[in-house]
Every structure is written in C-alpha cells, then in structure tokens.
Design an enzyme around this catalytic site. Structure first.
Site, PDB file in Angstrom:
ATOM      1  N   ILE A 189      43.217  41.132  46.814  1.00  6.99           N
ATOM      2  CA  ILE A 189      44.605  40.971  46.365  1.00  6.99           C
ATOM      3  C   ILE A 189      45.219  42.330  46.047  1.00  6.99           C
ATOM      4  O   ILE A 189      46.161  42.432  45.268  1.00  6.99           O
ATOM      5  CB  ILE A 189      44.684  40.011  45.159  1.00  6.99           C
ATOM      6  CG1 ILE A 189      43.814  40.486  43.996  1.00  6.99           C
ATOM      7  CG2 ILE A 189      44.238  38.622  45.582  1.00  6.99           C
ATOM      8  CD1 ILE A 189      43.983  39.649  42.732  1.00  6.99           C
ATOM      9  N   GLY A 190      44.658  43.357  46.670  1.00  4.02           N
ATOM     10  CA  GLY A 190      45.157  44.707  46.426  1.00  4.02           C
ATOM     11  C   GLY A 190      44.204  45.510  45.565  1.00  4.02           C
ATOM     12  O   GLY A 190      44.449  46.674  45.255  1.00  4.02           O
TER      13      GLY A 190
ATOM     14  N   GLY B  71      34.937  38.809  41.142  1.00  5.24           N
ATOM     15  CA  GLY B  71      34.892  38.913  42.594  1.00  5.24           C
ATOM     16  C   GLY B  71      33.729  39.746  43.094  1.00  5.24           C
ATOM     17  O   GLY B  71      32.848  39.244  43.814  1.00  5.24           O
TER      18      GLY B  71
ATOM     19  N   ASN C 223      33.219  51.472  43.401  1.00  7.63           N
ATOM     20  CA  ASN C 223      34.113  52.401  44.087  1.00  7.63           C
ATOM     21  C   ASN C 223      34.915  53.159  43.034  1.00  7.63           C
ATOM     22  O   ASN C 223      35.802  52.591  42.373  1.00  7.63           O
ATOM     23  CB  ASN C 223      35.042  51.631  45.042  1.00  7.63           C
ATOM     24  CG  ASN C 223      35.920  52.566  45.860  1.00  7.63           C
ATOM     25  OD1 ASN C 223      36.284  53.661  45.421  1.00  7.63           O
ATOM     26  ND2 ASN C 223      36.272  52.139  47.054  1.00  7.63           N
TER      27      ASN C 223
ATOM     28  N   THR D 282      38.957  52.964  43.590  1.00  4.70           N
ATOM     29  CA  THR D 282      39.676  51.713  43.348  1.00  4.70           C
ATOM     30  C   THR D 282      39.396  51.193  41.932  1.00  4.70           C
ATOM     31  O   THR D 282      40.244  50.535  41.334  1.00  4.70           O
ATOM     32  CB  THR D 282      39.307  50.657  44.409  1.00  4.70           C
ATOM     33  OG1 THR D 282      37.885  50.564  44.493  1.00  4.70           O
ATOM     34  CG2 THR D 282      39.857  51.052  45.772  1.00  4.70           C
TER      35      THR D 282
ATOM     36  N   GLN E 159      42.059  50.057  39.078  1.00  5.45           N
ATOM     37  CA  GLN E 159      42.030  48.788  38.350  1.00  5.45           C
ATOM     38  C   GLN E 159      42.122  49.025  36.849  1.00  5.45           C
ATOM     39  O   GLN E 159      42.853  48.340  36.147  1.00  5.45           O
ATOM     40  CB  GLN E 159      40.743  48.020  38.661  1.00  5.45           C
ATOM     41  CG  GLN E 159      40.771  47.305  39.986  1.00  5.45           C
ATOM     42  CD  GLN E 159      41.876  46.275  40.056  1.00  5.45           C
ATOM     43  OE1 GLN E 159      41.925  45.342  39.250  1.00  5.45           O
ATOM     44  NE2 GLN E 159      42.790  46.447  40.983  1.00  5.45           N
TER      45      GLN E 159
ATOM     46  N   GLY F 199      32.375  43.791  36.382  1.00  6.70           N
ATOM     47  CA  GLY F 199      33.771  43.397  36.634  1.00  6.70           C
ATOM     48  C   GLY F 199      34.725  44.285  35.871  1.00  6.70           C
ATOM     49  O   GLY F 199      34.527  44.590  34.701  1.00  6.70           O
TER      50      GLY F 199
ATOM     51  N   GLU G  28      39.986  43.120  34.630  1.00  2.34           N
ATOM     52  CA  GLU G  28      40.763  42.676  33.479  1.00  2.34           C
ATOM     53  C   GLU G  28      40.550  43.481  32.207  1.00  2.34           C
ATOM     54  O   GLU G  28      41.445  43.558  31.367  1.00  2.34           O
ATOM     55  CB  GLU G  28      40.488  41.186  33.242  1.00  2.34           C
ATOM     56  CG  GLU G  28      41.212  40.360  34.286  1.00  2.34           C
ATOM     57  CD  GLU G  28      40.611  38.986  34.538  1.00  2.34           C
ATOM     58  OE1 GLU G  28      41.187  38.021  34.032  1.00  2.34           O
ATOM     59  OE2 GLU G  28      39.596  38.885  35.236  1.00  2.34           O
TER      60      GLU G  28
END
Ligand SMILES: Cc1cc2nc3c(=O)[nH]c(=O)nc-3n(C[C@H](O)[C@H](O)[C@H](O)COP(=O)(O)OP(=O)(O)OC[C@H]3O[C@@H](n4cnc5c(N)ncnc54)[C@H](O)[C@@H]3O)c2cc1C
Lengths: 332, 699
Positions: free
Chosen positions: B460-461, B503, B587, B590, B594, B658, B661
């Site tokens: 989702i980007g 994810g 990564n 990225t 996030q 994760g 969030e």
C-alpha cells in the site's frame, strides 16, 4: 452530465456582453475557486467566459509611487515583483502566506478579490445556507463556527471573506478599477467594494452582472511608513487565516504614531479595515494599554459566537504585537 | 555464496519506484475495461430514519443514464455481520452520508449529475451524534476490537489509589480523525457469469475476495481481487467498504463492468475514521515513583450498525508494572458512520492519555520522566504474566535521551524563552503488539535461472513488495535482481491484509518457508531445474500454532522539542526524535519512511487533525482537505527515526516485529508534554489548537 459552454474572450467588451444579462454566465480567471465550486454544485454557470487572454496582466509602477496591478496578474508574479516587495512588502507577505505555490501560480488578482467564503455550509449544497440559497437559514450559527466571523456579521450570515491579499490591499487603501458592463470605467475604493451581509448575504460586492475588474491601484504608501502582514493559522502553511493583521505605521521622531492603518482578516465578511482602532491610535504613543483600548474600541460592535469569541482576544494581541514592532522601527 | 551481501537490512529502493514516478504503475481505477459504466452513490441527507420514497424519474430521463438503484431493486446480498457492507439492502438510514441509492450511467459526469437529480423523501427521526459521558445508553462491551476483553480488573485499584502518596487523576480526549489516504477509494467490478473480478484499492486482496464471495453467495475462488498498487490505506482499505460493494452490486444489476471512485468529500462518511475518545487515567505511586495502581477508562463511539469498540486501553495493560490495575472500555452507539481501524487503533489514542499521565506523575513526584518509566519497567507482561520475547523500552529511552540531549534539560516548566517563543521538550513511550497471521506463499525456480515468489500481500506504498523480495533473495542466496516478486492479487493464495503491522512478519514467514523448501529441493536435485520450473508452496498455519506462549511487542521512545508563540498560541514542533526496538529491520530505507511517516502522522494528530461532527446535521462538517487539516511539509522541521539492533528469535524466521504503526504511538503525548514544559500548562485534549493553548497562557 451538466453541459456548459466555454468561450474565450478576446476583448473586454465582448467579455462583458457575454456575461451581462445572462445570470447563468460567469467570468473564469484562474478557476482555482470557481471550478471547485462548480464541482461541488455551488456554482452552476451555463457559460464560462475565460478572461485570461484580456490585456490586464501587467504590473505598472508609476512615478508617483503608486502601482497599477492588472486583474489577471497571477498571485505568484505579484508576490515576486521587486517593486511590490520593496515598497508594498505587506502585500507580498500576504500573497505568500496564502494557498500553495501551485495555486498561486494560477490564481489571479481579480479572482483572489472575488473568491467566495470557505464556510463549510456554503460549500455543501445539502445544507441550508442563506448566502448560497437565500432564505434557507444559516447552519453555522447553531452549528460549527469556530472559523467564522465575529464582526460585521448578521443573523443571516457569519461567513468570513477568506482572502489574505485583500486584507493587505485594504490596509494599502486600494482602489478597484472596474469596466462596467455598459463599457464605462469606474473606480471603487476597496473599502466600498465589498458589502456587509445584512439580510442579503448573497450580495457580496457592488459589482453587477458583466462588470469586470480590470486593475487594482495602490497609492504610494505614506512617506517613511513601515508595514507588515501577519497571519495566524491552524498549521504552518496551506491554511486559511484564523486571524490576520495588516498594518501600516509611520512614526514621528518621538515615537508617536503619525499615521497608523490596520486591517484584519479571518474575523469579518469583508477584509476589515479597523478604523475605530486607527482613530484611537493616531497621534498617540503605542503603549500596550492604548493598543488594547484601540482593539476594544474596534470590537465594541463585535458579535462573537460561542466557538469563536477567542478571535477577538487573539486579534487584540496581534494588533498590539504588530503595531509595537512596527513603531519600534522594525520591519517585523 | 559467502561473498553475497545480505539483502535484508540494506537500504534498497522500492522495486516499483520508477513505475510510480513515471505513472506506469496502475491503481485500481486506471485499468482500461471495455464497455465500462459508472456508478455514483446518492447519500442520505438525514442521520437517522427511513427512506420513504425514492423518485429516480428525473435522473433516468437524463442522457446516458442506465439505472437508478435503491433498496427496492438492487440485487440481494447474503446476510453479513458487517452491516456497513449491506449496501442498498434496506431503506433504513443509520447515519448521514449512508448510501441510499446509486445512479449508473455511461459516463462519470452523467452519473454524478443524475445522482443530484434523484429525489429522496425520508421519515426522519431525531438523531444522537455527539459522544458524551452522560449518555444513558453507554455500555461496557465484553470484548473489544482484536478480541481483547473489554474490562480487566486486578487487585483493588480504589484502595491503592486512596492510599498512594502521590496520585494523578486526569481526563483526556482525542477527536475523531479520518484516514484520508492519498488514493481515494476506487473499484472496478466485472462479472463473468458467477465469477467476479474486482480491481480495488485494497490492503488485503485475498481477504476481500473471501468477504465479497460470502456477500454474493459464491464459492471462495469465484472472486478475484486485483490490487497491484495502492495509494495508502491507513486501515481504511483493510475491509471492503461500501463503495466496493456498490461497484459489484451495480455491475450485477446492469450486466456491465462498473467503476466507482469516491470524491474526497464522500470519503469522510463512507470510509474509515477513528473514533473520538474520552479517557480518564488515574495513577497512584509511592514517593520512589513505583506505581501501586493504574486505572484507565475509555469511552468511545460506534454506529448503530456495527459494534466496533476500539481497544484503546489495551497498551496500558502491558506497559507498566503495578499490582492493582483496572482497564475498561465503554461504548456509545450513535447515529454516525462506523468508525474502524486507523493506524494504531487503540495504541494511538490510548498511549496519548497514558503517556501524558505518566508525565504528570513525573512532575508530581519531581522525578525525571524517563526515570519514572524505568522504575516501573515490568519483568514480565503484567497482564498475562508471560515473559516478553524481547522488551527494549529502557534501551530506547536511554538511546533517545543520549541522542536528543535530554541530560541537559531543566525540568522546570514555563521558563525558557526565545523572544516571543516559549521553548520546551517532552518524552513519551511507544508500543505496538506483534501481530502475525498465517499466510501462504509460492517460490519458483525458473528454467532461465531466475526465481519467482508469489504471495497475496498488498503493497500500500509501504515497500512491502521490496521487503519480501529481499527476504526471498537471502533465503535463496541469490542477488535481489534474480528474484521476481508478485503480490497484490487474491489468486496468489491465502494471506492476511496489510494491517496490524503484521504484513512483513506474516507474509515474510511464508515467503521464507517457501524459499527454504525450494533451496532444499534444488539441493536434492543437485540444482537441476525441470523445463517447466520447480515450485514449492508454504503455509505457516502450523508454525504459528507451534510458537511458544510469549508476550510479543515492539517498543519505542519519542522525544519532541516545541516552541509556542506566546502572542498567538501557535505551536511549532522544532524537533522530533524517535528510537524504536522492533526486531529486525528488513529495509533500512522504507522502514525509515514508515517510522517517520508514523511520527509525522502523530504530530498531525497532536496539533491538527480533527474531524468535527456538526450536531445539527449529524455530518462531519469539515469534510475536505482544506477543512480537515493534516500536517504539511512546513509543519515538520528536524525529524529523526532510529532503531536499536534487536535480535529476537521468538518471532518468525525473519525476526521482524512490524514497523507500520509504532511510529504514530506516543508522538502526541511527547508533543503535549513538551507544550507543558514550554508553557507550564497541560494540554489534555487533542488537537492542541492555538485557541486551546491561548486559554492557558498567562495574561
Ligand atoms: C486548497 C486551497 C487553499 C487556499 N488557501 C488560500 C489562503 O490561504 N489564502 C487565500 O487568500 N486564498 C486561498 N485560496 C484561494 C485562492 O486564493 C483563490 O482560489 C484564488 O485567488 C482565486 O483566483 P482565480 O483567478 O483562480 O479565480 P477564479 O476561480 O477564476 O474566480 C473566482 C471568482 O471571481 C470571478 N472573477 C475572476 N476574475 C474576475 C474579474 N477580473 N472580474 C470580475 N470577476 C472575476 C469569477 O467569476 C469567480 O466568481 C486557496 C484555494 C484553495 C483551492
């Protein structure tokens, strides 16, 4: 599909004829406000008359220190003009504090003056609004109105005029040049250009159908004056003013205010020239107490609502800070 | 092979980055489909009642209009637990903006104009749309979102609070917020007999395919969902929302492919927003700072359609050691759209309240806010008693303090000035659970020497596609360029959605397992690849069941420095610094995005975002991005995200926790605490607008 026709005007006479007596026809300048309102169903023109090819795209600095700004000069060009930056810095500040770089590159001087209110109820055709549909009632007074007006408003409408540029122009004693629909030219001081809502909030300016704004004239500022535009908003860019203050101040050697002009944004249905406050201040020393009294005099006629009464206090603080800064000789 | 650099951990650019910036990447709405028509929703203009009559004649008489659908003529759907998905199944109106009809036409413009001509008459009932603590219908749900118990009560909180030498009792509130992803929700639905293909802006193509199949009474494989590229979701594209159902329904009704795309304004009532909350936190501590009691109660809202109760106080259950603890949720079901998952549901609002209260406690104790947290560090999960798989909150606080320069901070509030500006700094902790769900994946060795990995993940980007390819490359022990990765399609196998920051852990586990199996098979065949390639499949269901019982959470520390204009009340965040412990970072590039994105969204929550309910109309009044303020570039000054090296073997083969969030958790509290440090006044209600700040500044 809602069809509408589009014409590109080649001269102002043809433009006026195309709009005059056709209530469904509208001038299109940058389109950054009008096209949005068309998408929302708030504006439903049958004809758009594109005026962007008309020859009102120049900034002309005159020998007497005044400037003539074409109605089609883009906001970005006006804010970057060296003469404007040097002699009318408050105007450049106001323009740069508005919208975004992309929008300013498209938005025009005339369109900016004539942009419509951002009141959320005006922009939502499913809700009552006296400005959009006269007689339906005002949703804001009993609803959400934190961002709306505290002075010059009426029981029919509490919307504010959203322009930053117009507030700076108000303090600069701007004169609007209009080419009337019948071809005659007329000038209107900006202070008489906008109408207070009263019980006809749908009537916002003195313009009649087909009247075209051609230029805005700014007389030379008073000798030795300093000026500033200060915008307070809910985030640091890309937000309309919560309150803004434009001020022009000239002091004598002993620090008294030889001339002081104030205009406010975000508080009223029109760019609000604070004449009461100016009167209190002129010829006096700008002490904090006096500045507070001046603001109080201005807001004596205020009609705050529960969620926006804070704007009066905020405007008072902003007037105080701005005038003291400028009177201290600094271009704050 | 030993020379090969590991792909995991490297700062790899997004595989699809070039396609995105050149416009080659296709989003749901952009697929060319022959014979396609357009559906436009007609939304209710009342907040509660029933549709009496729908008069579509005027709309139908307009050129190009094909159909007007309403609950009288729309195809029937199977019963569903998620009543938001029961589009056009009844004439009842549960909130303003609900879909009550739709126009299908040959062009988007025709559909939109005709929708405005549909006349809807209602029997209108009085509505109740404002969350308030004295609403008599408030109740305490037994379980809340993600299956957590609604109420937990350990020990005797009241007694411990009464006996505590130092106590805090404060009420905080957070507003409704809208997810507002960049890509508005869009769907193309195409029926071929009883098979449905859906191009959808979607966080979970496989789960959406299952949900739509159930809704239309079809077998699981009959619905194929394609979401190659998705322009953000923040939770709002995790479950199919009404516009997706409308597209499928309309396409069924008119027998042609249908496109639906929401306007920005329509999104505010039709897709996910975060519930507002009103929270009370009470803390009781000894003079040494040790907590004797923690009590955290949260009131929130849902619609009358769905009982969605956000798990707001669940982070409090695992944060600090205290013998007496009570955590409760209460809910009011109002005549409003159904709230749902928005980035860190539960943790974001809950940790604003808890971490603000911890700061208040530190000041009441005259103790450093970091030390208060350190002395209350639990040795095991306070709620379950289970050991943590790893817990590095203290390490994050210490590392953050060193990087931020915390040691030089004078704790006295309201004393630092720089001209008109009041200066302050604050800290708060972050946490987010490690969710993992079973996934499948396929790994293939291609005859030409390349590899293909398939998993029904959604990018989702976030960079998920790239991270999964990195994981595969390391397992296959080949350079990244030799791995082809396919994601974004339900047909690739069962897989969870991009949500709950799970994810990379969930899909990555399956990818790693499939690749390991492939390496083994290849070894057994001495590397020989059959002419049609060699394929292995993996399913992690059993692996997940066999994991040890442990408490798995990521932690972090956030530091903020703010300046407050004493004349206007405007707050400016000069600096944000976050340090996170979230397992292995796959990564670096990225992941940084996030974490920074989360922190910026947290800043936005702290100062700007506020979805305002209009009590009269029952509508969110500021339903566009001019009225609903999200942080802009100029609101963000210095911002840094760091992570500590955390090795946790009890997570999944990749070792990830994760990161989607946790960045938003705690940011708002750090900023609010910094505003207190700057001004001397607490800001317990978000957003911290200039009028709220002004109300507390000394005159
Ligand atoms: C997201 C967003 C944020 C914004 N933020 C700000 C902000 O912070 N501050 C601010 O001041 N503004 C802001 N704006 C408004 C922006 O300044 C106006 O949209 C713009 O100035 C309008 O100019 P235009 O040329 O595009 O006008 P148009 O949209 O073309 O026209 C506006 C109106 O003026 C009429 N008109 C135009 N020219 C003439 C003329 N010469 N004679 C007679 N009638 C004419 C048109 O018929 C129309 O009714 C924002 C706009 C957007 C979309």
């Amino acid at each position: 599909m809602r069809p509408f026709s589009y014409e590109r005007a080649t001269d102002s006479g043809a433009a006026a004829t195309a709009v005059k007596d056709h209530p469904e026809a509208m001038f299109l300048a940058g389109g950054t406000n009008l096209v949005d309102l068309m998408k929302l169903g708030v504006a439903r023109p049958a004809t758009l008359v594109d005026i962007t090819r008309l020859p009102y795209d120049r900034i002309e600095h005159r020998a007497d220190g005044s400037v003539l700004i074409g109605a089609l000069v883009r906001n970005s060009e006006l804010s970057g003009d060296p003469g404007v930056r040097e002699r009318f810095p408050a105007l450049a500040e106001a323009l740069l504090s508005g919208a975004s770089g992309q929008l300013r590159a498209i938005a025009t001087t005339g369109g900016n003056l004539l942009q419509r209110t951002r009141c959320p109820y005006f922009q939502d055709v499913t809700k009552p609004c006296n400005k959009r549909t006269p007689g339906t009632g005002c949703s804001a007074i009993g609803g959400l109105h934190r961002d709306l007006g505290v002075i010059g408003t009426s029981d029919a409408c509490v919307a504010t005029h959203p322009s930053d540029m117009a507030v700076a122009m108000a303090v600069l004693d701007a004169i609007v040049h209009v080419r009337l629909a019948d071809g005659a030219d007329r000038t209107v001081p900006l202070s008489e250009f906008y109408l207070l809502p009263g019980d006809t909030p749908h009537r916002e300016t003195v313009l009649a159908s087909g009247d075209l704004v051609t230029r805005v004239e700014l007389p030379a500022p008073p000798a030795g004056a300093v000026m500033r535009y200060w915008k307070v908003r809910d985030r640091w860019s890309y937000a309309f003013a919560v309150v803004s203050v434009a001020a022009v101040v000239a002091t004598t050697a002993d620090g008294t205010l030889r001339e002081v002009r104030l205009a406010l944004g975000g508080v009223a249905p029109v760019p609000w020239r604070a004449r009461q406050a100016e009167q209190v201040l002129t010829g006096r020393h700008p002490t904090p107490e006096l500045l507070r009294a001046a603001a109080q005099a201005e807001f004596a006629a205020a009609r705050p609502l529960p969620q926006n009464a804070f704007k009066i206090d905020l405007a008072t603080d902003m007037i105080t800070t701005t005038v003291r800064h400028l009177a201290g000789g600094r271009q704050a | 092979m030993t020379m090969l650099e590991r792909a995991v951990g490297a700062a790899v650019a997004r595989i699809e980055g070039r396609d995105k910036v050149t416009g080659a990447a296709r989003y749901a709405y952009e697929y060319p489909v022959p014979d396609v028509v357009y559906a436009w929703p007609v939304q209710s203009t009342i907040a509660r009642g029933r549709v009496r009559v729908i008069d579509g004649d005027a709309a139908l008489s307009q050129p190009d209009v094909i159909a007007v659908l309403d609950s009288g003529n729309a195809p029937r759907l199977q019963p569903t637990d998620d009543a938001e998905m029961a589009v056009l199944q009844s004439g009842d109106v549960a909130y303003r903006g609900q879909i009550v009809a739709a126009v299908v036409a040959g062009t988007l413009e025709a559909a939109r104009e005709a929708a405005a001509a549909v006349r809807v008459d209602y029997d209108e009932d009085a509505h109740d749309v404002m969350l308030r603590t004295d609403d008599p219908q408030i109740f305490a749900p037994e379980t809340v979102n993600a299956g957590f118990p609604g109420v937990l009560d350990v020990g005797d909180v009241e007694r411990a609070l009464a006996a505590a030498p130092v106590a805090i009792d404060a009420t905080y509130s957070t507003p409704a917020e809208h997810t507002s992803p960049m890509e508005p929700h869009a769907t193309i639905a195409i029926w071929d007999g009883d098979a449905l293909t859906v191009y959808n802006g979607d966080q979970g193509p496989w789960m959406t395919s299952m949900a739509l199949a159930a809704l239309f009474g079809l077998p699981g494989g009959a619905v194929s969902v394609i979401a190659d590229h998705v322009g953000g979701g923040f939770g709002s594209k995790a479950l199919p929302r009404p516009p997706t159902v409308l597209a499928a329904l309309a396409a069924r009704a008119v027998g042609r492919p249908v496109k639906v795309a929401l306007t920005r304004q329509q999104m505010f009532s039709l897709v996910t927003y975060r519930t507002p909350t009103i929270q009370r936190v009470r803390l009781g501590a000894g003079r040494d700072g040790r907590l004797a009691a923690i009590s955290h109660d949260s009131l929130q809202q849902s619609s009358t359609l769905v009982e969605f109760c956000e798990q707001t106080v669940t982070p409090t259950r695992i944060m600090y050691a205290a013998p007496n603890r009570r955590t409760t949720h209460r809910l009011a079901q109002l005549d409003v759209p159904t709230p749902g998952w928005m980035r860190a549901p539960g943790e974001m609002p809950g940790m604003f309240a808890l971490e603000s209260a911890m700061d208040e406690l530190a000041y009441a104790l005259r103790m450093d806010p970091i030390e208060v947290r350190v002395v209350n560090e639990p040795s095991a999960d306070p709620e379950s008693g289970l050991p943590f798989s790893s817990r590095n909150l203290v390490a994050c606080l210490r590392e953050g303090a060193a990087r931020f320069g915390w040691a030089e901070r004078d704790p006295t509030p309201g004393v630092r000035r720089d001209g008109r500006w009041l200066i302050g700094s604050g800290v708060a902790a972050s946490t987010y659970p490690v969710y993992t769900m079973a996934s499948t994946a396929v790994a293939r060795a291609e005859p030409g020497g390349g590899f293909t990995v398939r998993v029904a993940a959604a990018d989702i980007g976030t960079g998920a596609r790239t991270a999964l390819a990195q994981i595969a490359a390391d397992e296959l022990r080949v350079p990244l360029e030799r791995v082809g990765i396919e994601v974004g399609r339900s047909g690739l196998g069962s897989a969870p959605f991009a949500g709950g920051s799970m994810g990379t852990s969930s899909w990555g586990w399956a990818v790693s397992k499939a690749c390991r199996a492939l390496v083994k098979e290849l070894a057994e065949r001495s590397g020989a690849i059959p002419s049609d390639g060699l394929e292995t499949q993996a399913d992690t269901t059993e692996d997940l069941q066999n994991r040890k019982q442990l408490s798995r959470h990521a932690f972090g520390a956030q530091f903020a420095e703010v300046r407050v204009d004493a004349d206007s009340g405007q707050v400016r965040v000069d600096r944000l610094l976050g340090v996170f412990a979230a397992g292995r970072i796959v990564n670096a590039r990225t992941a940084r995005s996030q974490l920074l994105g989360g922190m910026i969204m947290g800043l936005s929550t702290a100062l700007y975002e506020n979805l305002e309910m209009d009590p009269q109309s029952g509508d969110f009044a500021n339903h566009d991005l001019a009225g609903y303020h999200i942080a802009s570039n100029s609101d963000v000054r210095r911002i840094e995200a760091h992570w500590i090296d955390e090795h946790d073997d009890e997570l999944n083969p990749v070792g990830t926790k994760g990161i989607g969030e946790i960045g938003i958790v705690g940011t708002a509290a750090a900023i609010a605490n910094a505003v207190h440090h700057a001004t001397g006044s607490r800001q317990r209600h978000l957003p911290i607008t200039l009028d709220r700040v002004r109300a507390t500044l000394p005159r």
